[in-house]
Design an enzyme around this catalytic site. Structure first.
Site, PDB file in Angstrom:
ATOM      1  N   CYS A 166       2.809   0.029   3.691  1.00 41.79           N
ATOM      2  CA  CYS A 166       2.965   0.467   2.149  1.00 41.79           C
ATOM      3  C   CYS A 166       2.774   1.704   1.379  1.00 41.79           C
ATOM      4  CB  CYS A 166       3.931  -0.550   1.448  1.00 41.79           C
ATOM      5  SG  CYS A 166       5.162  -0.936   2.270  1.00 41.79           S
ATOM      6  N   THR A 185      11.370   2.631   1.051  1.00 42.71           N
ATOM      7  CA  THR A 185      10.314   3.996   0.071  1.00 42.71           C
ATOM      8  C   THR A 185      10.766   5.536   1.431  1.00 42.71           C
ATOM      9  OG1 THR A 185       8.533   2.533   0.125  1.00 42.71           O
ATOM     10  CG2 THR A 185       8.069   4.883  -0.576  1.00 42.71           C
TER      11      THR A 185
HETATM   12  C1  UDX Z   1       2.796  -3.014  -2.101  1.00 47.01           C
HETATM   13  C2  UDX Z   1       3.777  -2.860  -3.160  1.00 47.01           C
HETATM   14  O1  UDX Z   1       2.375  -3.900  -4.670  1.00 47.01           O
HETATM   15  C3  UDX Z   1       5.234  -3.130  -3.408  1.00 47.01           C
HETATM   16  O2  UDX Z   1       4.851  -3.459  -4.418  1.00 47.01           O
HETATM   17  C4  UDX Z   1       5.613  -2.311  -2.104  1.00 47.01           C
HETATM   18  O3  UDX Z   1       6.870  -2.535  -2.530  1.00 47.01           O
HETATM   19  C5  UDX Z   1       4.975  -2.567  -1.033  1.00 47.01           C
HETATM   20  O4  UDX Z   1       3.398  -1.991  -0.904  1.00 47.01           O
HETATM   21  P1  UDX Z   1       2.276  -4.714  -0.258  1.00 47.01           P
HETATM   22  O5  UDX Z   1       2.179  -3.485   1.136  1.00 47.01           O
HETATM   23  O6  UDX Z   1       2.415  -5.967  -0.085  1.00 47.01           O
HETATM   24  O7  UDX Z   1       3.051  -4.208  -1.118  1.00 47.01           O
HETATM   25  O8  UDX Z   1       0.403  -5.020  -0.257  1.00 47.01           O
HETATM   26  P2  UDX Z   1       0.018  -5.428  -1.994  1.00 47.01           P
HETATM   27  O9  UDX Z   1      -0.177  -7.138  -2.213  1.00 47.01           O
HETATM   28  O10 UDX Z   1       0.201  -4.833  -2.692  1.00 47.01           O
HETATM   29  O11 UDX Z   1      -1.487  -4.698  -1.329  1.00 47.01           O
HETATM   30  C6  UDX Z   1      -1.982  -3.811  -0.752  1.00 47.01           C
HETATM   31  C7  UDX Z   1      -3.786  -3.889  -0.475  1.00 47.01           C
HETATM   32  O12 UDX Z   1      -4.516  -3.282  -1.730  1.00 47.01           O
HETATM   33  C8  UDX Z   1      -3.695  -5.188   0.456  1.00 47.01           C
HETATM   34  O13 UDX Z   1      -4.708  -4.732   1.370  1.00 47.01           O
HETATM   35  C9  UDX Z   1      -4.745  -5.363  -0.291  1.00 47.01           C
HETATM   36  O14 UDX Z   1      -5.773  -6.401  -0.280  1.00 47.01           O
HETATM   37  C10 UDX Z   1      -5.059  -4.622  -1.453  1.00 47.01           C
HETATM   38  N1  UDX Z   1      -5.881  -4.516  -2.390  1.00 47.01           N
HETATM   39  C11 UDX Z   1      -4.661  -5.575  -3.462  1.00 47.01           C
HETATM   40  C12 UDX Z   1      -7.025  -4.384  -3.159  1.00 47.01           C
HETATM   41  O15 UDX Z   1      -8.012  -4.213  -1.725  1.00 47.01           O
HETATM   42  N2  UDX Z   1      -7.444  -4.946  -4.336  1.00 47.01           N
HETATM   43  C13 UDX Z   1      -6.468  -5.689  -5.409  1.00 47.01           C
HETATM   44  O16 UDX Z   1      -6.999  -5.896  -6.225  1.00 47.01           O
HETATM   45  C14 UDX Z   1      -4.808  -5.541  -5.151  1.00 47.01           C
END
Ligand code: UDX
Length: 441
Positions: free
Chosen positions: A270, A131
């Site tokens: 991210c 990114t």
């Molecule tokens: C994210 C994006 O999903 C991905 O497309 C991008 O390329 C990088 O950033 P990632 O950081 O691996 O991916 O994690 P993700 O599964 O998206 O979760 C991010 C955070 O949100 C986590 O801390 C998770 O616990 C939280 N989350 C996710 C929630 O609190 N509630 C949800 O419903 C979903």
């Protein structure tokens, strides 16, 4: 068809940066049949990779790295110049860490662009994979034009990666969409060829648009999480159930059920960083994206709210033993960067509580980040909860759902469960005699 295959095999790829995005990209392209060279400036990391020691845990990645390294499709080096000279396609997957003002540190990208310019021995396609702020592609192009010594052609492209940690290999090989931001037909053709064996819609656009797609996608997902967390607060006040609210909302295909899980908020490398960068870049371009400020504020508040709930119940937190189960920012990863658990542990420490920590994968990372702090680590969840006044669930690891809660109740001093991910069965736990605190339930 036959001709396409021949061309495809000829592409040689360099991926710069052996972090999450880089290593997954390299291993997956190797798996698709290309010869890939993964470069990193960290000698130790590269030497370890040559011994098949991966710098982080990601399900399925070790197998791909091992297989493709052994069959000669994947190599590792610190020699970026050579890695540039040997290939046509260079994916940039280096980190863009946040500066104190929220902007992204792009110095690594400038260095790579400079080296591409200096090693432009044949046509190169330079692709941004990690990114980056919108208009970075333009800067890369300007840098290469500025420093190149010959008129060998090159292209810059943006091909943002949407992979999630913990599901990264799957996400790369089964993407929802492939975004290609290009300025020439040649660049478009190469990228289309590279992905030709994956089944996903391809969105072809200009480079700035591709960069914005990535900003907007991550920020929108973060917005969904903060939205549902705000509704969870109202559910607590109104004695309603957020999980049911989210379930019913999610059945509307216009809303969708993903990213509507209330809890202690989002973390990871991210969302917090990308949101900050999008806010910064919007302001720089002349637009105050205040909605995102609120998204961020709600996310920060959610962690305090969680600790406040425990405090409300226990009254005094000083000297209370608090078991923390789950430290990584989400399950199936050992990544602790911007993990909500870090702030929550800090809040408990400020109250002079005694946190005892357990995580199935992230202990090593957590030990590094919490060095010098008054925390203890347990070898398993049962050891962590012994004589505790509260057990907090901060990451929804599958194994936590199958714990023996009868045993846990006997081991605890006070049977209090604070479920920061709404992952446990409230009714069952209450039937065992636990006091259960969820978020909006
Ligand atoms: C994210 C994006 O999903 C991905 O497309 C991008 O390329 C990088 O950033 P990632 O950081 O691996 O991916 O994690 P993700 O599964 O998206 O979760 C991010 C955070 O949100 C986590 O801390 C998770 O616990 C939280 N989350 C996710 C929630 O609190 N509630 C949800 O419903 C979903």
């Amino acid at each position: 068809m036959g001709q396409k295959k021949v061309i495809k095999k000829e592409y040689r790829i360099t991926v710069v940066g052996c972090g999450h995005v880089g290593l997954v990209t390299g291993a997956c392209f190797a798996e698709l049949g290309y010869r890939v060279c993964c470069v990193d400036k960290d000698k130790k990391k590269v030497n370890n990779l040559k011994k098949l020691i991966l710098p982080f845990y990601e399900p399925g990645l070790f197998e791909l790295v091992e297989k493709n390294y052994k069959r000669g499709k994947l190599e590792f080096t610190t020699d970026l110049k050579k890695a540039i000279r040997n290939v046509q396609v260079i994916f940039i997957a280096v980190g863009t860490p946040p500066n104190p003002d929220g902007s992204a540190d792009l110095s690594s990208l400038e260095r790579i662009a400079y080296l591409v310019a200096k090693n432009l021995n044949s046509y190169k396609l330079v692709v941004e994979k990690s990114t980056v702020p919108v208009q970075t592609g333009e800067k890369i192009k300007e840098t290469i034009l500025r420093y190149r010594k010959n008129s060998k052609p090159f292209d810059v492209a943006s091909n943002p990666e949407f992979l999630r940690e913990g599901k990264a290999v799957h996400d790369f090989l089964h993407p929802d969409r492939i975004v290609i931001g290009v300025e020439s037909e040649r660049a478009e053709k190469i990228l289309r060829d590279l992905y030709s064996s994956l089944k996903a819609p391809i969105v072809v656009t200009d480079i700035n648009t591709a960069e914005i797609i990535k900003h907007a996608s991550n920020s929108f997902l973060a917005t969904k999480i903060s939205f549902i967390n705000a509704v969870a607060r109202i559910c607590d006040l109104a004695k309603a159930n957020i999980d049911k609210v989210a379930e019913a909302m999610g059945l509307d295909p216009r809303i969708g059920k993903e990213f509507l899980k209330a809890g202690i908020g989002y973390g990871g490398f991210c969302f917090p960083k990308d949101l900050e960068a999008f806010l910064y870049i919007s302001k720089k371009l002349g637009y105050e994206f205040s909605l995102l400020k609120e998204v961020k504020r709600i996310n920060e508040e959610q962690k305090k709210y969680f600790v406040e709930k425990v405090k409300d119940y226990l009254w005094i937190l000083k000297d209370k033993k608090i078991a923390i189960l789950g430290l990584s920012f989400k399950p199936d990863t050992d990544d602790m960067r911007f993990a909500p658990s870090l702030d929550i542990i800090e809040f408990f420490l400020r109250e002079k509580s005694k946190p005892i920590l357990y995580d199935p994968q992230a202990r090593k990372e957590a030990e590094k980040l919490l060095k010098g702090k008054k925390v203890k680590f347990a070898k398993d969840p049962y050891q962590a909860v012994k004589d505790c006044d509260c057990v907090c669930f901060l990451t929804e690891w599958e194994e936590f759902k199958h714990l023996n809660f009868k045993k846990i109740k006997k081991l605890m001093r006070m049977p209090l469960i604070a479920d920061g991910r709404n992952m446990l069965d409230k009714r069952y736990l209450e039937s065992l005699g636990f006091k259960y605190l969820g978020i909006g339930t």
